[in-house]
Design a protein around this motif. Structure first.
Motif, short mmCIF file in Angstrom:
data_model
loop_
_atom_site.label_atom_id
_atom_site.label_comp_id
_atom_site.label_asym_id
_atom_site.label_seq_id
_atom_site.Cartn_x
_atom_site.Cartn_y
_atom_site.Cartn_z
N GLY A 1 61.24 -5.68 -7.84
CA GLY A 1 60.50 -6.80 -7.28
C GLY A 1 59.46 -7.38 -8.21
O GLY A 1 58.74 -8.33 -7.83
N PHE A 2 59.36 -6.88 -9.45
CA PHE A 2 58.40 -7.43 -10.41
C PHE A 2 58.89 -8.79 -10.92
O PHE A 2 60.09 -9.01 -11.11
N VAL A 3 57.93 -9.65 -11.17
CA VAL A 3 58.21 -10.95 -11.79
C VAL A 3 57.22 -11.12 -12.94
O VAL A 3 56.22 -10.40 -13.04
N GLN A 4 57.47 -12.08 -13.80
CA GLN A 4 56.54 -12.32 -14.89
C GLN A 4 55.19 -12.73 -14.33
O GLN A 4 55.11 -13.57 -13.43
N ALA A 5 54.13 -12.12 -14.85
CA ALA A 5 52.78 -12.43 -14.37
C ALA A 5 52.45 -13.90 -14.56
O ALA A 5 51.60 -14.45 -13.84
N GLU A 6 53.11 -14.54 -15.49
CA GLU A 6 52.92 -15.98 -15.69
C GLU A 6 53.18 -16.77 -14.41
O GLU A 6 52.60 -17.84 -14.19
N SER A 7 54.05 -16.22 -13.54
CA SER A 7 54.34 -16.89 -12.26
C SER A 7 53.08 -17.07 -11.42
O SER A 7 53.00 -17.98 -10.59
N PHE A 8 52.10 -16.19 -11.64
CA PHE A 8 50.83 -16.25 -10.92
C PHE A 8 49.71 -16.82 -11.80
O PHE A 8 48.53 -16.70 -11.46
N LYS A 9 50.09 -17.37 -12.96
CA LYS A 9 49.12 -17.91 -13.92
C LYS A 9 48.20 -16.80 -14.46
O LYS A 9 47.03 -17.02 -14.75
N ILE A 10 48.78 -15.61 -14.63
CA ILE A 10 48.04 -14.46 -15.15
C ILE A 10 48.55 -14.15 -16.54
O ILE A 10 49.77 -13.99 -16.75
N GLY A 11 47.65 -14.05 -17.49
CA GLY A 11 48.01 -13.76 -18.86
C GLY A 11 47.43 -12.44 -19.34
O GLY A 11 46.84 -11.67 -18.56
N THR A 12 47.58 -12.19 -20.61
CA THR A 12 47.09 -10.96 -21.21
C THR A 12 45.58 -11.05 -21.44
O THR A 12 44.96 -12.10 -21.27
N ALA A 13 45.00 -9.93 -21.88
CA ALA A 13 43.56 -9.90 -22.15
C ALA A 13 43.17 -10.92 -23.22
O ALA A 13 42.07 -11.48 -23.18
N ASP A 14 44.08 -11.17 -24.18
CA ASP A 14 43.78 -12.14 -25.23
C ASP A 14 44.30 -13.54 -24.88
O ASP A 14 44.51 -14.38 -25.75
N ASN A 15 44.52 -13.77 -23.57
CA ASN A 15 44.82 -15.09 -23.03
C ASN A 15 46.15 -15.64 -23.52
O ASN A 15 46.27 -16.82 -23.87
N MET A 16 47.18 -14.76 -23.46
CA MET A 16 48.54 -15.16 -23.80
C MET A 16 49.44 -14.93 -22.60
O MET A 16 49.18 -14.05 -21.77
N ALA B 1 52.88 -13.42 -21.68
CA ALA B 1 53.77 -12.45 -22.31
C ALA B 1 54.85 -12.05 -21.31
O ALA B 1 54.53 -11.49 -20.25
N PRO B 2 56.11 -12.32 -21.60
CA PRO B 2 57.18 -11.94 -20.67
C PRO B 2 57.16 -10.47 -20.25
O PRO B 2 57.48 -10.17 -19.09
N PRO B 3 56.77 -9.52 -21.12
CA PRO B 3 56.72 -8.14 -20.66
C PRO B 3 55.62 -7.84 -19.65
O PRO B 3 55.65 -6.78 -19.01
N LEU B 4 54.64 -8.74 -19.50
CA LEU B 4 53.60 -8.54 -18.50
C LEU B 4 54.17 -8.90 -17.14
O LEU B 4 54.41 -10.07 -16.84
N GLN B 5 54.39 -7.87 -16.32
CA GLN B 5 55.07 -8.01 -15.05
C GLN B 5 54.11 -7.76 -13.89
O GLN B 5 53.21 -6.91 -14.00
N ALA B 6 54.31 -8.47 -12.79
CA ALA B 6 53.43 -8.37 -11.64
C ALA B 6 54.23 -8.17 -10.36
O ALA B 6 55.33 -8.71 -10.20
N LEU B 7 53.65 -7.39 -9.45
CA LEU B 7 54.25 -7.14 -8.15
C LEU B 7 53.17 -7.17 -7.08
O LEU B 7 52.17 -6.45 -7.17
N GLU B 8 53.34 -8.01 -6.08
CA GLU B 8 52.44 -8.03 -4.94
C GLU B 8 52.86 -6.95 -3.95
O GLU B 8 53.97 -6.99 -3.42
N LEU B 9 51.99 -5.97 -3.71
CA LEU B 9 52.23 -5.00 -2.65
C LEU B 9 51.92 -5.62 -1.29
O LEU B 9 52.56 -5.30 -0.29
N ILE B 10 50.93 -6.49 -1.26
CA ILE B 10 50.59 -7.27 -0.09
C ILE B 10 50.95 -8.72 -0.40
O ILE B 10 50.38 -9.30 -1.33
N PRO B 11 51.90 -9.30 0.33
CA PRO B 11 52.31 -10.68 0.02
C PRO B 11 51.12 -11.63 -0.03
O PRO B 11 50.25 -11.63 0.84
N GLY B 12 51.08 -12.42 -1.10
CA GLY B 12 50.01 -13.40 -1.27
C GLY B 12 48.78 -12.88 -1.96
O GLY B 12 47.85 -13.65 -2.22
N SER B 13 48.77 -11.58 -2.30
CA SER B 13 47.55 -10.99 -2.86
C SER B 13 47.22 -11.52 -4.25
O SER B 13 46.06 -11.44 -4.68
N LEU B 14 48.20 -12.03 -4.96
CA LEU B 14 47.94 -12.60 -6.29
C LEU B 14 47.89 -14.12 -6.28
O LEU B 14 47.66 -14.74 -7.33
#
Length: 225
Positions: free
Chosen positions: A142-157, A159-172
């Motif tokens: 259920g992970f998707v690219q964090a970019e889908s939530f406008k979330i990037g890396t610490a250095d503001n990039m 990155a396709p390997p940065l993956q995100a999963l909402e345990l609670i729908p809408g939490s991100l």
């Protein structure tokens, strides 16, 4: 019960919390699992060693998989942060290393460790998990690219390997910003090298397909605008 489970793959696997007497065994299996996978050698066993005593470490999500009394897999979690664009911090989870002995890989053990602890994390009240990993593997959970939530890396990039999963729908939703792993992940290479000397030594290899894949994925970063 979420505190323990009997799971069946080709062989029966039992999931339980890691105990102090397991630590060295799990470090050894972590080295075996990661050696020469992403780069020549590895430092994940040292990361695990120092992670357990770090404030970010979550003992309730530290699980091992056993088959016939032998520990064959492990997953660990840490607390992490998203710093949104307004300057607000949001606590999230991150996991890794996730380790399975090479001879037991492909049997669903890693998947069961992830699914089992995802459920526990949700019960514990955590909202989301962010990790760095291969999108082709982690999409099955259920992970998707964090970019889908406008979330990037610490250095503001982005990155396709940065993956995100909402345990609670809408939490991100509406959290746009940068993801920060805990500082424990920024290991001292010299200390890692010294720690590895206490393990049986293994040969270094380069140019393996898994290493080429890792290099390719990490080459895809682009500025977050």
């Amino acid at each position: 019960m979420l505190g323990g489970a009997h799971l069946t793959s080709k062989l029966e696997a039992i999931l339980r919390k890691e105990q102090p007497e397991d630590y060295r065994i799990v470090e050894e299996l972590t080295k075996e699992a990661f050696w020469n996978q992403n780069m020549p050698g590895c430092d994940e066993h040292y990361l695990l060693h120092i992670m357990r005593s770090a404030p970010c470490f979550i003992k309730d999500l530290d699980y091992v998989a056993e088959i016939d009394g032998k520990i064959v897999g492990n997953i660990v979690y840490t607390k992490a942060t998203i710093l949104d664009d307004s300057g607000k911090h949001h606590e999230v989870l991150s996991f890794g290393p996730v380790s399975v002995l090479p001879e037991y890989q492909g049997m669903g053990i890693g998947s069961k460790l992830i699914e089992h602890t995802k459920a526990i994390a949700k019960e514990l009240g955590y909202n989301a998990i962010l990790i760095y990993g291969d999108p082709d593997y982690y999409c099955r959970f259920g992970f998707v690219q964090a970019e889908s939530f406008k979330i990037g890396t610490a250095d503001n990039m982005y990155a396709p390997p940065l993956q995100a999963l909402e345990l609670i729908p809408g939490s991100l939703s509406n959290i746009k910003g940068r993801f920060f792993e805990d500082a424990v992940y920024h290991i001292d290479p010299a200390a890692a090298k010294e720690f590895d000397k206490t393990f049986p030594q293994k040969g270094l290899r380069d140019g393996l397909p898994s290493q080429d894949r890792f290099r390719y994925l990490t080459s895809l970063n682009r500025p977050r605008i």
